[in-house]
Design a protein around this motif. Structure first.
Motif, PDB file in Angstrom:
ATOM      1  N   ASP A   1       0.865  -1.187   0.000  1.00 54.08           N
ATOM      2  CA  ASP A   1       0.000   0.000   0.000  1.00 54.08           C
ATOM      3  C   ASP A   1       0.899   1.234   0.000  1.00 54.08           C
ATOM      4  O   ASP A   1       1.438   1.623   1.034  1.00 54.08           O
ATOM      5  CB  ASP A   1      -0.898  -0.037   1.233  1.00 54.08           C
ATOM      6  N   ILE A   2       1.057   1.860  -1.154  1.00 53.34           N
ATOM      7  CA  ILE A   2       1.995   2.975  -1.277  1.00 53.34           C
ATOM      8  C   ILE A   2       1.550   4.192  -0.480  1.00 53.34           C
ATOM      9  O   ILE A   2       2.381   4.900   0.106  1.00 53.34           O
ATOM     10  CB  ILE A   2       2.242   3.338  -2.764  1.00 53.34           C
ATOM     11  N   MET A   3       0.255   4.444  -0.416  1.00 54.78           N
ATOM     12  CA  MET A   3      -0.216   5.596   0.359  1.00 54.78           C
ATOM     13  C   MET A   3       0.029   5.365   1.847  1.00 54.78           C
ATOM     14  O   MET A   3       0.399   6.289   2.575  1.00 54.78           O
ATOM     15  CB  MET A   3      -1.692   5.873   0.081  1.00 54.78           C
ATOM     16  N   GLY A   4      -0.149   4.130   2.278  1.00 55.52           N
ATOM     17  CA  GLY A   4       0.176   3.782   3.657  1.00 55.52           C
ATOM     18  C   GLY A   4       1.657   3.951   3.942  1.00 55.52           C
ATOM     19  O   GLY A   4       2.050   4.428   5.012  1.00 55.52           O
TER      20      GLY A   4
ATOM     21  N   SER B   1       0.937  12.005  -0.630  1.00 58.33           N
ATOM     22  CA  SER B   1       0.265  11.605  -1.859  1.00 58.33           C
ATOM     23  C   SER B   1       0.557  12.637  -2.952  1.00 58.33           C
ATOM     24  O   SER B   1       0.639  13.834  -2.661  1.00 58.33           O
ATOM     25  CB  SER B   1      -1.233  11.535  -1.599  1.00 58.33           C
ATOM     26  N   PRO B   2       0.706  12.208  -4.211  1.00 58.65           N
ATOM     27  CA  PRO B   2       0.974  13.170  -5.285  1.00 58.65           C
ATOM     28  C   PRO B   2       0.002  14.349  -5.313  1.00 58.65           C
ATOM     29  O   PRO B   2       0.412  15.488  -5.546  1.00 58.65           O
ATOM     30  CB  PRO B   2       0.855  12.310  -6.551  1.00 58.65           C
ATOM     31  N   LYS B   3      -1.261  14.101  -5.055  1.00 55.68           N
ATOM     32  CA  LYS B   3      -2.256  15.180  -5.116  1.00 55.68           C
ATOM     33  C   LYS B   3      -2.088  16.204  -3.996  1.00 55.68           C
ATOM     34  O   LYS B   3      -2.584  17.327  -4.104  1.00 55.68           O
ATOM     35  CB  LYS B   3      -3.676  14.600  -5.071  1.00 55.68           C
ATOM     36  N   ASP B   4      -1.381  15.821  -2.933  1.00 59.99           N
ATOM     37  CA  ASP B   4      -1.199  16.720  -1.795  1.00 59.99           C
ATOM     38  C   ASP B   4       0.154  17.432  -1.806  1.00 59.99           C
ATOM     39  O   ASP B   4       0.455  18.215  -0.911  1.00 59.99           O
ATOM     40  CB  ASP B   4      -1.338  15.943  -0.480  1.00 59.99           C
ATOM     41  N   ARG B   5       0.955  17.166  -2.824  1.00 57.78           N
ATOM     42  CA  ARG B   5       2.271  17.793  -2.907  1.00 57.78           C
ATOM     43  C   ARG B   5       2.168  19.222  -3.418  1.00 57.78           C
ATOM     44  O   ARG B   5       1.200  19.579  -4.088  1.00 57.78           O
ATOM     45  CB  ARG B   5       3.187  16.968  -3.811  1.00 57.78           C
ATOM     46  N   HIS B   6       3.171  20.004  -3.120  1.00 59.94           N
ATOM     47  CA  HIS B   6       3.231  21.372  -3.621  1.00 59.94           C
ATOM     48  C   HIS B   6       3.163  21.341  -5.145  1.00 59.94           C
ATOM     49  O   HIS B   6       3.664  20.408  -5.790  1.00 59.94           O
ATOM     50  CB  HIS B   6       4.531  22.031  -3.149  1.00 59.94           C
ATOM     51  N   VAL B   7       2.573  22.358  -5.717  1.00 60.02           N
ATOM     52  CA  VAL B   7       2.376  22.387  -7.162  1.00 60.02           C
ATOM     53  C   VAL B   7       3.692  22.256  -7.930  1.00 60.02           C
ATOM     54  O   VAL B   7       3.747  21.645  -9.005  1.00 60.02           O
ATOM     55  CB  VAL B   7       1.613  23.668  -7.588  1.00 60.02           C
ATOM     56  N   SER B   8       4.769  22.788  -7.401  1.00 60.83           N
ATOM     57  CA  SER B   8       6.059  22.681  -8.089  1.00 60.83           C
ATOM     58  C   SER B   8       6.503  21.220  -8.182  1.00 60.83           C
ATOM     59  O   SER B   8       7.071  20.793  -9.199  1.00 60.83           O
ATOM     60  CB  SER B   8       7.127  23.525  -7.386  1.00 60.83           C
TER      61      SER B   8
ATOM     62  N   TYR C   1       6.864  19.026 -11.655  1.00 61.98           N
ATOM     63  CA  TYR C   1       8.108  18.339 -11.980  1.00 61.98           C
ATOM     64  C   TYR C   1       7.863  16.846 -12.187  1.00 61.98           C
ATOM     65  O   TYR C   1       8.409  16.235 -13.121  1.00 61.98           O
ATOM     66  CB  TYR C   1       9.163  18.543 -10.885  1.00 61.98           C
ATOM     67  N   ARG C   2       7.032  16.248 -11.321  1.00 62.59           N
ATOM     68  CA  ARG C   2       6.695  14.828 -11.463  1.00 62.59           C
ATOM     69  C   ARG C   2       6.118  14.563 -12.844  1.00 62.59           C
ATOM     70  O   ARG C   2       6.495  13.590 -13.513  1.00 62.59           O
ATOM     71  CB  ARG C   2       5.712  14.414 -10.373  1.00 62.59           C
ATOM     72  N   ALA C   3       5.205  15.414 -13.294  1.00 64.53           N
ATOM     73  CA  ALA C   3       4.579  15.232 -14.599  1.00 64.53           C
ATOM     74  C   ALA C   3       5.614  15.296 -15.720  1.00 64.53           C
ATOM     75  O   ALA C   3       5.616  14.456 -16.637  1.00 64.53           O
ATOM     76  CB  ALA C   3       3.503  16.288 -14.814  1.00 64.53           C
TER      77      ALA C   3
END
Length: 199
Positions: A39-42, A51-58, A62-64
């Protein structure tokens, strides 16, 4: 014989981008692999990640960029925003755990099939029919998707605990029997060199 614990999530884009290169490295060095879907979120919650959705926009931007660059570099089909992501990784993980216990098929191919279904095939890997198709394609009995639920759930939970204890904090993550750790599909060359005694 060298042993490698392979920690990964079936919804991890970087595990998908590893393709079959990890299996090739393991085969080259005669290494035995234990596949440990988790469980990666765990794991993020236990090891200081987010979680990716909770990361800073920068970080999201960069991830994208990085994911698309790596996919192009590796010449792999890739959808940055798949139709069914994030989804429940447990059913596909349970099936991989059951398949590993049952034997008789190609476990690496099964993992790659599940990941490809998510990141290139626009399929929901939480759905039984998708998981069963992946099992069949890799030479396993599709009924493992049903029969392995209890053992799968117990092992899936234990894999998370094992990962935290082993110092794992992301996916894909490769841990050798000596405790050497390699994080990311872009560290497979380093794992290869390490197993060859050169690093």
């Amino acid at each position: 014989m060298t042993h490698i614990d392979y920690y990964f999530s079936t919804i991890s884009p970087y595990a998908y981008l590893a393709g079959d290169r990890f299996e090739a490295v393991a085969k080259k060095h005669g290494a035995k692999v234990t596949y440990k879907p988790l469980d990666i979120m765990g794991l993020f919650g236990r090891t200081g990640g987010t979680s990716p959705k909770d990361r800073h926009v920068s970080r999201q931007e960069y991830r994208a960029q990085e994911l698309e660059r790596q996919a192009q570099k590796l010449e792999m089909d890739f959808n940055l925003k798949p139709a069914h992501w994030p989804t429940n990784a447990a059913p596909s993980s349970y099936a991989i755990i059951a398949a590993q216990k049952a034997g008789g098929g190609d476990l690496g191919k099964l993992c790659q099939s599940v990941l490809r279904a998510c990141w290139a095939g626009e399929q929901d890997i939480a759905q039984d029919e998708v998981v069963k198709t992946c099992l069949s394609e890799a030479g396993f009995d599709p009924a493992l998707a049903d029969s392995g639920l209890l053992v799968g759930a117990e092992t899936y939970s234990r894999n998370l605990e094992d990962a935290v204890s082993a110092g794992v904090f992301g996916s894909p993550f490769y841990v050798t029997e000596t405790g050497a750790r390699f994080w990311g599909q872009d560290r497979l060359e380093d794992l290869d060199l390490h197993l060859a005694g050169k690093l």
